[in-house]
Enzyme design. Structure first.
Site, short mmCIF file in Angstrom:
data_model
loop_
_atom_site.label_atom_id
_atom_site.label_comp_id
_atom_site.label_asym_id
_atom_site.label_seq_id
_atom_site.Cartn_x
_atom_site.Cartn_y
_atom_site.Cartn_z
N ASP A 192 -4.99 -1.27 1.87
CA ASP A 192 -4.29 -2.52 1.50
C ASP A 192 -4.26 -3.47 2.68
O ASP A 192 -3.32 -3.45 3.43
CB ASP A 192 -2.89 -2.16 1.01
CG ASP A 192 -2.13 -3.37 0.49
OD1 ASP A 192 -2.75 -4.42 0.28
OD2 ASP A 192 -0.91 -3.25 0.30
N GLU A 228 0.70 -12.11 2.83
CA GLU A 228 0.83 -11.59 1.47
C GLU A 228 1.98 -10.59 1.41
O GLU A 228 2.73 -10.55 0.44
CB GLU A 228 -0.47 -10.92 1.03
CG GLU A 228 -0.62 -10.79 -0.49
CD GLU A 228 0.03 -9.55 -1.06
OE1 GLU A 228 0.32 -9.52 -2.26
OE2 GLU A 228 0.27 -8.59 -0.31
N GLU A 229 2.10 -9.79 2.46
CA GLU A 229 3.10 -8.71 2.46
C GLU A 229 4.50 -9.23 2.77
O GLU A 229 5.48 -8.52 2.63
CB GLU A 229 2.71 -7.62 3.47
CG GLU A 229 1.33 -7.01 3.23
CD GLU A 229 1.29 -6.11 1.99
OE1 GLU A 229 2.28 -6.06 1.25
OE2 GLU A 229 0.25 -5.48 1.79
N HIS A 251 0.85 1.31 2.10
CA HIS A 251 2.21 1.15 2.66
C HIS A 251 2.78 2.47 3.21
O HIS A 251 3.91 2.48 3.69
CB HIS A 251 3.18 0.54 1.63
CG HIS A 251 2.83 -0.87 1.24
ND1 HIS A 251 3.77 -1.76 0.78
CD2 HIS A 251 1.67 -1.54 1.25
CE1 HIS A 251 3.19 -2.92 0.50
NE2 HIS A 251 1.90 -2.80 0.77
N HIS A 277 -5.89 -10.56 1.80
CA HIS A 277 -5.02 -10.77 2.96
C HIS A 277 -5.38 -9.81 4.09
O HIS A 277 -5.77 -8.67 3.84
CB HIS A 277 -3.55 -10.61 2.58
CG HIS A 277 -3.19 -9.24 2.06
ND1 HIS A 277 -2.75 -8.23 2.88
CD2 HIS A 277 -3.21 -8.71 0.81
CE1 HIS A 277 -2.50 -7.14 2.16
NE2 HIS A 277 -2.78 -7.41 0.90
N ASP A 325 -3.03 -9.43 6.61
CA ASP A 325 -1.77 -8.89 7.16
C ASP A 325 -1.50 -7.52 6.54
O ASP A 325 -2.00 -7.19 5.47
CB ASP A 325 -0.60 -9.86 6.92
CG ASP A 325 -0.35 -10.16 5.44
OD1 ASP A 325 -1.33 -10.31 4.70
OD2 ASP A 325 0.83 -10.22 5.05
N GLU A 368 -7.27 -6.33 -3.92
CA GLU A 368 -6.13 -5.41 -3.76
C GLU A 368 -6.51 -4.01 -4.27
O GLU A 368 -7.34 -3.89 -5.17
CB GLU A 368 -4.93 -5.92 -4.57
CG GLU A 368 -4.27 -7.18 -4.03
CD GLU A 368 -3.44 -6.92 -2.77
OE1 GLU A 368 -3.25 -5.74 -2.40
OE2 GLU A 368 -2.99 -7.91 -2.18
ZN LIG Z 1 -2.17 -5.94 -0.55
#
Ligand SMILES: [Zn+2]
Length: 380
Positions: A106, A136-137, A352, A73, A75, A165
Site C-alpha cells: 500500500d 492519501e493516508e 498498514h 500515493h 505516502d 490500491e
Molecule cells: Zn493506499
C-alpha cells in the site's frame, strides 16, 4: 540507475524513502526522475502550509486520443511497533520470495508496477498521465482532490483512471473495485437540564432521550443494498456524558457514529434522514447533530472499461476478478468525479501492519496486467 522495467527494484527504491504522511521523503522526487526518463512532462503541485503542506506529482505524456491515468500515493502509514519489524520498515528485504517494507503493498509496489509497465511498453501506449499524491493516508485535503482542481483549471485531465490500491484480499486477481461506499462521521449531543438525582422533576435527564434516539438510529436498516453494494450501515462508536457525579443528572449526553452508505444516499439526503429519525425520537428535547461527510458513494458504470480491466486480470492470473464495492474509502472517491475510475493492485493482506510484504511474483504479475490494460486501451 535502476532498471525501469524491474518492478521489484523500483518498489525497493521507493520503500527506502521514509515518506510517512505528509512527508515527501524523496519518494516523489524519485518517481518524477523516472517519469522524466520515460518522456513525461512533470509538474509538482504543493498545497497547504508549513508542517501540514503536501507535495504531489502530475505527469503527462503523449497527445491525441483519450488519456489514461495511473493514480496512487507514495505516502505510507507510520511503521508502528518498530521492535515487531523483522527488518527495518524502510530497508526493503526479499525473503521467501516476498518483498518486505512499509508501503510494499500500500502502495509503492503498485506504483512500481505502473512505472515498469510503461517502461516495458516503450512508445506503444495511449496518451498517459500519472497523478500521484503524498496525502492519501492522512486527511487527503491537500492531495488528489486539490491536484484535480489544479489540473482541471489548466484545462487538462484524463478520460479513464486506474488506481493501484491493493484491492485483492488474499490472492492477486480475485478482486477489483468499481465503486466505494460513502462515509459520514457524526457527533450527536442531547441537551437536558442538570439536577439532583433525588429531585428528577426539577431536572431533565438527557439519557433516556439518547437511548430512544439510539434505537431509532439503529433499529430500522437504512436500506437493503444497491446494485453491487451491501446495505448502508450505521455503526455506533461511543456514547457518554460530560464528567459527572453519582448524584447528579447530567446536563447533556452525546453519541458518536459512522455511516458507510451506498448510492441510495448522498451525504445530504443521508443527514436529512438521520435528523428526521432523531427529531421523531427526541420529541421536545433539544439536540444538535454535527455530521461530517468525508466522501460520497460512487459506482463506475463504464462497463467497457470494467471489462478491459477484468479481461487483463483474467488473462494474466486465470482468475476472473470480483467487481466489488467493499472496504474503506480511497482517493477513487475524488477521481471518479473526473472520469470513470477502477481500482486494482496487489494483495492487501498485510497493508498498514508491521512486516508489510508482497509476493515478488505478484509484482511481476501486476506489471504484466497493467501492460495488458495499456495495450488494450491503446487499441480502443
Ligand atoms: Zn493506499
Amino acid at each position: 540507475m535502476t532498471d525501469l522495467t524491474d518492478p521489484v527494484a523500483l518498489a525497493s527504491d521507493l520503500i527506502r524513502c521514509p515518506s510517512v504522511t505528509p512527508i515527501e521523503g524523496g519518494a516523489l522526487d524519485l518517481l518524477q526522475f523516472w517519469a522524466e526518463q520515460l518522456g513525461f512532462r512533470c509538474t509538482r503541485l504543493s498545497f497547504g502550509e508549513g508542517a501540514t503542506s503536501v507535495d504531489n506529482l502530475w505527469a503527462v505524456r503523449g497527445e491525441g486520443g483519450p488519456r489514461f491515468c495511473f493514480a496512487g500515493h507514495t505516502d505510507v502509514v507510520p511503521p508502528g511497533d518498530m521492535d515487531a519489524w523483522q527488518s527495518g520498515p524502510f530497508d526493503p528485504v526479499i525473503a521467501d520470495g516476498r518483498l518486505h517494507g512499509r508501503g510494499a503493498a500500500d502502495m509503492k509496489g503498485g506504483i512500481a508496477a505502473m512505472v515498469a509497465a510503461v517502461a516495458r511498453a516503450g512508445e506503444r501506449t495511449p496518451p498517459l498521465a500519472f497523478l500521484i499524491t503524498g496525502d492519501e493516508e492522512g486527511q487527503a485535503i491537500h492531495g488528489t482532490k486539490a491536484v484535480l482542481g489544479a489540473v482541471e483549471a489548466r484545462g487538462e485531465g484524463f478520460e479513464h483512471c486506474l488506481v493501484g490500491e491493493p484491492t485483492n484480499p488474499d490472492r492477486i486477481g480475485s478482486m477489483m473495485k468499481v465503486g466505494r461506499r460513502g462515509s459520514c462521521n457524526a457527533i450527536l449531543t442531547v441537551h437536558g437540564r442538570q439536577g439532583h438525582v433525588a429531585y428528577p422533576d426539577r431536572a431533565e435527564n438527557p439519557l433516556p432521550v439518547l437511548q430512544r434516539i439510539l434505537t431509532a438510529l439503529t433499529d430500522v436498516p437504512l436500506d437493503d443494498g444497491y446494485d453491487r453494494f451491501q446495505p448502508s450501515n450505521l455503526e455506533l462508536t461511543g456514547w457518554g456524558t460530560p464528567e459527572g457525579a453519582e448524584n447528579v443528572i447530567p446536563a447533556s449526553a452525546w453519541t458518536r457514529f459512522n455511516v458507510r452508505f451506498n448510492p441510495n444516499w448522498t451525504g445530504e439526503t443521508l443527514v436529512r434522514e438521520l435528523e428526521r429519525r432523531i427529531a421523531t425520537a427526541a420529541g421536545p428535547t433539544q439536540w444538535h447533530l454535527a455530521p461530517r461527510v468525508s466522501g460520497e458513494a460512487f459506482l463506475t458504470e463504464d462497463d467497457r472499461f470494467a471489462r478491459l480491466v477484468a479481461d487483463a486480470v483474467e488473462a494474466e492470473t486465470k482468475v476472473r476478478p470480483e467487481l466489488s464495492t467493499s472496504g474503506g474509502t480511497s482517493d477513487a472517491r475524488f477521481l471518479s468525479r473526473h472520469a470513470p475510475t477502477i481500482e486494482f493492485g496487489l494483495v492487501g493482506a498485510t497493508m498498514h501492519q508491521v512486516n508489510e510484504n508482497v509476493a515478488v511474483e505478484d509484482l511481476e504479475a501486476l506489471t504484466c496486467i497493467y501492460g495488458r490494460i495499456l495495450a488494450g486501451y491503446a487499441a480502443w
